[in-house]
Scaffold this motif. Structure first.
Motif, PDB file in Angstrom:
ATOM      1  N   VAL A   1      59.544  74.358  10.462  1.00 25.88           N
ATOM      2  CA  VAL A   1      58.901  73.322   9.469  1.00 25.88           C
ATOM      3  C   VAL A   1      59.757  72.430   9.967  1.00 25.88           C
ATOM      4  O   VAL A   1      59.896  71.027  10.715  1.00 25.88           O
ATOM      5  CB  VAL A   1      57.945  73.192   8.080  1.00 25.88           C
ATOM      6  N   ARG A   2      61.415  72.748   9.460  1.00 25.12           N
ATOM      7  CA  ARG A   2      62.081  71.871   9.658  1.00 25.12           C
ATOM      8  C   ARG A   2      62.455  71.332  10.938  1.00 25.12           C
ATOM      9  O   ARG A   2      62.614  70.084  10.986  1.00 25.12           O
ATOM     10  CB  ARG A   2      63.266  72.279   8.448  1.00 25.12           C
ATOM     11  N   ILE A   3      62.582  71.860  11.925  1.00 25.78           N
ATOM     12  CA  ILE A   3      63.091  72.303  13.755  1.00 25.78           C
ATOM     13  C   ILE A   3      61.838  71.599  14.116  1.00 25.78           C
ATOM     14  O   ILE A   3      61.974  70.891  14.548  1.00 25.78           O
ATOM     15  CB  ILE A   3      63.426  73.842  14.141  1.00 25.78           C
ATOM     16  N   ALA A   4      61.153  72.262  13.412  1.00 29.49           N
ATOM     17  CA  ALA A   4      59.143  70.934  14.202  1.00 29.49           C
ATOM     18  C   ALA A   4      59.995  69.891  13.984  1.00 29.49           C
ATOM     19  O   ALA A   4      59.986  68.561  15.124  1.00 29.49           O
ATOM     20  CB  ALA A   4      57.941  71.473  13.949  1.00 29.49           C
ATOM     21  N   GLN A   5      60.191  69.301  12.535  1.00 29.37           N
ATOM     22  CA  GLN A   5      60.225  67.721  12.627  1.00 29.37           C
ATOM     23  C   GLN A   5      61.013  67.249  12.836  1.00 29.37           C
ATOM     24  O   GLN A   5      61.284  66.254  13.331  1.00 29.37           O
ATOM     25  CB  GLN A   5      60.143  67.492  10.514  1.00 29.37           C
ATOM     26  N   VAL A   6      62.721  67.764  13.154  1.00 29.42           N
ATOM     27  CA  VAL A   6      63.257  66.998  14.276  1.00 29.42           C
ATOM     28  C   VAL A   6      63.536  66.934  15.277  1.00 29.42           C
ATOM     29  O   VAL A   6      63.374  65.981  16.237  1.00 29.42           O
ATOM     30  CB  VAL A   6      64.691  68.473  13.980  1.00 29.42           C
TER      31      VAL A   6
ATOM     32  N   SER B   1      72.697  69.503  13.439  1.00 28.86           N
ATOM     33  CA  SER B   1      73.344  69.215  12.128  1.00 28.86           C
ATOM     34  C   SER B   1      72.562  70.651  10.883  1.00 28.86           C
ATOM     35  O   SER B   1      71.758  70.796  11.245  1.00 28.86           O
ATOM     36  CB  SER B   1      72.620  68.167  11.973  1.00 28.86           C
ATOM     37  N   PRO B   2      73.625  71.389  10.203  1.00 30.46           N
ATOM     38  CA  PRO B   2      73.439  71.592   8.718  1.00 30.46           C
ATOM     39  C   PRO B   2      72.084  71.496   8.732  1.00 30.46           C
ATOM     40  O   PRO B   2      71.956  70.161   8.175  1.00 30.46           O
ATOM     41  CB  PRO B   2      74.886  71.761   8.137  1.00 30.46           C
ATOM     42  N   MET B   3      71.420  72.459   8.174  1.00 32.27           N
ATOM     43  CA  MET B   3      70.475  72.361   7.151  1.00 32.27           C
ATOM     44  C   MET B   3      70.419  73.142   5.835  1.00 32.27           C
ATOM     45  O   MET B   3      70.555  74.125   6.114  1.00 32.27           O
ATOM     46  CB  MET B   3      69.309  72.465   7.778  1.00 32.27           C
TER      47      MET B   3
ATOM     48  N   THR C   1      73.128  77.437   4.003  1.00 34.50           N
ATOM     49  CA  THR C   1      72.840  76.396   4.531  1.00 34.50           C
ATOM     50  C   THR C   1      73.084  76.646   5.824  1.00 34.50           C
ATOM     51  O   THR C   1      73.882  77.794   6.057  1.00 34.50           O
ATOM     52  CB  THR C   1      74.637  75.427   4.523  1.00 34.50           C
ATOM     53  N   ILE C   2      71.855  76.702   6.686  1.00 37.08           N
ATOM     54  CA  ILE C   2      71.836  76.810   7.784  1.00 37.08           C
ATOM     55  C   ILE C   2      72.295  76.189   8.690  1.00 37.08           C
ATOM     56  O   ILE C   2      72.063  75.045   9.383  1.00 37.08           O
ATOM     57  CB  ILE C   2      70.383  77.611   7.883  1.00 37.08           C
TER      58      ILE C   2
END
Length: 680
Positions: free
Chosen positions: A310-315, A360-362, A368-369
């Motif tokens: 979901v975070r990748i999709a937002q980026v 960018s670190p997530m 932390t990924i």
């Protein structure tokens, strides 16, 4: 049914009746016109034939003054259809013979007859002495002896004409009524009755709520069966629309990220293909596969893995913004339809920016990924003309990128990947070169062709990297594409000003230097202030700095170019048009451009002295406009001799000297000149 209800069958029957009668009458009117025109043409032809047949006997009768023969001749004319009377008059206007048939009484067609056959009611022909026929006389004029006049009974002709048309009208009306009857039966059987049945069936449906995008109800059918069908069908649309909206959302959206899924992506790509085909455009497709996503799932669990997606999709959505559409195909595979990116270079820049943002670190809970991805790129229409082909080929390119390591990208065509990678490396190196002072200027002399003395020079940029000089042909195109040409161009102008000042201080010698200004640099609003500021900073006279602008740069926006050039010229700077003669509309604007120098492009100098028409024309224009003329690319004595004979003022080229470093230029041209002056 309400009292205001009107049967659709009755409406259609009336419409068919009126339409059939209208077209029947229209056809009949056209038929009258055609028959009238035909009859007039036939009457004209028959009149001429009649005159030709009776002219000779009538002339003989008049010449012999034989009234019996003349009367017999005219009585024969009366037997011709629609001829009412005929007369023969002598040359003095007196009556010789006349005959007439019974006159018909006037009727309703009398006025129509006059209008229809106006100009054809009578015909006449002059009669000449037989031995002097007009087509036989040679030296003597024919002798007029009388006039033959024939009068037609056009009323009789009109009566017979309309007698024929009367039967035609009756037949046309009968056909129209028969067609009306048949069509009325057919419409009722195949249209009105089924619609009424459907309307009654739909009337039993009880919809739950109103909807949007209902079928429009025609005002012409508000009160008939079709209006009833439409209103009831709209009720079904309300319910159907709501259900369809729910189903479509479930079918076209990824449930985890809310991004379009494969189905919606294919529809969107199809629309982009259609638009690109119509407007002859290109667009790119990016296939993105996350690197090491399996490790995230295995080590952190599927719940955090889903949050990661979901975070990748937002980026991705944030980076793409309005440049295209982001879709998720499944798992860790995403696709970007970049329909605002139309070239490989733009695609490469975009992917570099995308990966930078993606890396960018997530932070996911306490973990932390560091995301990474492999990206494959396909371009429409070169890599596919359908959505499936573009996705498949970008997928293939993605595997090629993944094979090269993490965080890599590749085009479907390998040579495009290599070319784009070289361009990106060159762009990065240019930024470093500007920071590290790796650029140097070389100077090529401009000589007075008549005397051979150096009168000016041109500053040419070189890139000094790893102990070798890189030609501007290798890096200037990249600099222009990326916009770094603007700071590089400013550096060139500043270095030229420094050199002018240094020569003045060191050798007490003022030599004008010309600097090239690229199209993007010329359009930059800070160009004019920069040039003025640098000349003031280094305290050089403006006429010692000449700005060379290509013809293409001027033609991009002529009015704006004239304004800028006038500012430079009024400040005292020289202005040269470089590569003159290679543009497409310069001659029409040349007289408006406030320039001081015109350079003949080397392609026209190379052909000298065999092909000299263009060079001669440029020299003539320069002389008429009182401009300095510089010939570029002089490479042999024959070219120099021709230019000298044709009074070209200045020249430059390898025949005189290649571009030299500042030190070599000073040794060859500056020091000898100052030495000769000191001896004097």
């Amino acid at each position: 049914m309400t009292a205001s209800f009107k049967s659709l069958t009755w409406k259609q029957t009336c419409l068919v009746v009126f339409s059939a009668l209208f077209f029947a009458i229209a056809i009949f009117i056209v038929e009258i016109a055609l028959v009238g025109v035909t009859t007039r043409d036939e009457l004209k032809a028959s009149q001429q034939e009649l005159l030709d047949s009776v002219e000779q006997p009538a002339s003989n009768a008049v010449w012999a003054l034989d009234d019996n023969l003349a009367k017999q001749t005219l009585e024969g004319v009366l037997k011709v259809a629609h001829v009412g009377s005929a007369v023969i008059e002598l040359e003095d206007g007196s009556m010789f013979v006349s005959v007439a048939s019974a006159v018909s009484s006037p009727n309703m067609f009398d006025q129509l007859s006059k209008n229809l056959f106006s100009g054809l009611r009578e015909i006449s022909r002059p009669l000449y002495r037989p031995q002097y026929r007009p087509f036989n006389f040679k030296d003597t004029d024919p002798q007029l002896i009388g006039t033959l006049t024939i009068f037609y009974n056009t009323q009789e002709l009109t009566d017979s004409l309309f007698l024929q048309l009367r039967f035609s009208l009756i037949a046309t009306l009968i056909r129209a009524l028969l067609i009306t009857l048949v069509l009325s039966i057919v419409f009722h059987r195949f249209l009105t009755k089924p619609i009424a049945e459907i309307s009654e069936a739909i009337d039993k449906i009880d919809p739950e709520s109103p909807g949007e995008n209902l079928l429009p109800v025609s005002k012409a059918h508000m009160d008939d069966e079709l209006g009833l069908v439409t209103s009831k069908f709209n009720q079904i649309l309300i319910q159907f629309g709501q259900t369809q909206s729910k189903l479509r959302k479930m079918a076209t959206r990824d449930p985890l990220t809310g991004l379009p899924n494969r189905t919606l992506l294919l529809e969107t790509v199809a629309v982009s293909i259609q638009r690109a085909r119509v407007h002859n455009l290109q667009f790119c497709m990016l296939f993105i596969d996350l690197d090491r996503f399996k490790n995230v799932n295995d080590s952190l669990g599927h719940a955090l893995g889903d949050q990661f997606l979901v975070r990748i999709a937002q980026v991705l959505e944030r980076v793409v913004a309005d440049k295209g559409t982001v879709a998720r195909l499944g798992g860790d595979e995403f696709v970007i339809l970049a329909d605002e990116i139309s070239s490989p270079d733009q695609a490469a820049d975009f992917v570099e920016h995308l990966l930078f943002q993606l890396n960018s670190p997530m932070q996911l809970n306490e973990h932390t990924i560091h995301p990474a991805a492999s990206v494959g790129i396909s371009i429409y229409p070169d890599d596919g003309k359908s959505a499936e082909d573009l996705i498949r080929h970008s997928d293939i390119a993605m595997y090629s990128a993944k094979a090269a390591g993490s965080n890599q990208w590749a085009f479907f065509k390998q040579q495009m990947t290599e070319r784009a990678a070289v361009r990106l490396r060159t762009e990065a190196s240019l930024h470093d070169a500007l920071k590290n002072n790796e650029f140097v200027l070389h100077y090529q002399p401009k000589l007075d062709i008549q005397t051979g003395k150096v009168v000016a020079c041109e500053a040419l940029i070189r890139w000094q990297k790893d102990g070798r000089l890189i030609s501007p042909m290798s890096f200037i195109p990249v600099a222009e594409e990326t916009g770094i040409i603007i700071p590089i161009g400013r550096w060139v102008i500043e270095q030229a000003c420094k050199t002018i000042k240094e020569w003045q201080n060191k050798y007490n010698f003022a030599l004008p230097i010309a600097v090239n200004v690229a199209s993007q640099q010329f359009e930059d609003p800070s160009l004019i202030p920069d040039i003025k500021q640098l000349s003031l900073r280094y305290q050089i006279r403006p006429e010692l700095l000449e700005i060379e602008i290509t013809e293409t740069s001027l033609m991009n926006d002529v009015e704006k170019a004239i304004t800028k050039l006038e500012q430079l010229k009024s400040a005292g700077f020289g202005i040269a048009v470089d590569d003159f003669g290679t543009g497409y509309s310069s001659l029409s604007y040349l007289r408006h451009l406030p320039i001081t120098t015109m350079k003949i492009d080397r392609c026209f100098v190379t052909d000298l002295p065999k092909e000299s028409a263009i060079a001669s024309t440029i020299l003539m224009l320069g002389k008429q406009l009182k401009l300095n003329i510089v010939a570029e690319g002089i490479e042999n004595q024959e070219q120099l001799d021709w230019l000298k004979a044709n009074h070209c003022q200045m020249g430059q080229g390898f025949f005189f000297s290649k571009p030299l470093s500042q030190h070599d230029f000073e040794e060859k041209y500056i020091k000898p000149h100052t030495a000769s002056i000191s001896q004097i």
